[in-house]
Design a protein around this motif. Structure first.
Motif: not given
Length: 213
Positions: A125-154
């Motif tokens: 996922x990238x930071x540009x999607x917003x800081x509420x994205x973890x709260x959307x409970x997407x299956x990919x986000x919840x179930x992945x073995x590792x989540x990468x929050x990308x583009x933290x610089x922006x």
């Protein structure tokens, strides 16, 4: 007999930085002596495969583009036959391989991988999607073995609060690992490499595969 190649899925929404992450990880792995190949999934093109080939960090024959002809998540979850065939061909051609990445074409938060296809998967996922994205409970986000929050610089430029993301990610993922990366500077990539080593490469010799495409 050498066990079958470890397989790592890389999924996430369009523009989250999946291909950019691979562009960083593959050279770092090859510098460590890890033999790598990549399978990419796109709807009707081989854009991601061609992009990786242009980088020149792998022989072009080790990068295979799969044109799914339908939503890419179908080829990584419901019917991974095309990907399994691509993997089998790479294994046959390059028996020295240690790791094959399987990159999904861009999809939404519901994208997940079949464990018939991969041993583990990363969801980007990238930071540009917003800081509420973890709260959307997407299956990919919840179930992945590792989540990468990308583009933290922006984060400062898009009004995203990294501390909120960190807090909510830890809570929603029940403390499954999450890495925070900046592919431009390399920040956070070591954590991703540690995950690959510990989850896949270190245990590889104890978990040989016998399945065939």
């Amino acid at each position: 007999m050498k066990p079958s190649v470890a397989r790592l899925g890389v999924g996430g929404p369009v523009g989250s930085g999946k291909t950019a992450l691979l562009e960083c990880l593959v050279p770092l792995l090859t510098q460590r002596g890890i033999e790598v190949a990549v399978v990419t999934n796109d709807l009707l093109t081989q854009e991601d495969a061609d992009r990786l080939k242009r980088k020149g960090f792998l022989p072009q024959e080790r990068i295979v583009g799969v044109e799914t002809g339908s939503c890419p998540h179908t080829a990584i979850r419901e019917d991974p036959t095309m990907n399994l065939l691509a993997i089998a061909a790479l294994e046959q051609q390059y028996p020295q391989l240690d790791l094959i990445f399987v990159e999904s074409g861009g999809d939404n938060l519901a994208s997940t991988f079949s464990y018939d296809l991969i041993d583990a998967y990363i969801f980007v996922l990238d930071v540009g999607a917003g800081d509420d994205i973890p709260r959307k409970n997407g299956p990919g986000f919840l179930q992945a073995d590792l989540v990468v929050i990308n583009k933290i610089d922006i984060a400062p430029y898009v009004g995203a609060d990294l501390e909120v993301i960190r807090r909510d990610a830890a809570e929603r993922r029940r403390h499954k690992p999450t890495a925070y990366t900046n592919c431009k500077t390399g920040e956070g990539l070591e954590q991703v490499l540690d995950f690959i080593d510990e989850k896949l490469l270190f245990h590889r010799s104890n978990n040989p595969r016998t399945d065939v495409a």
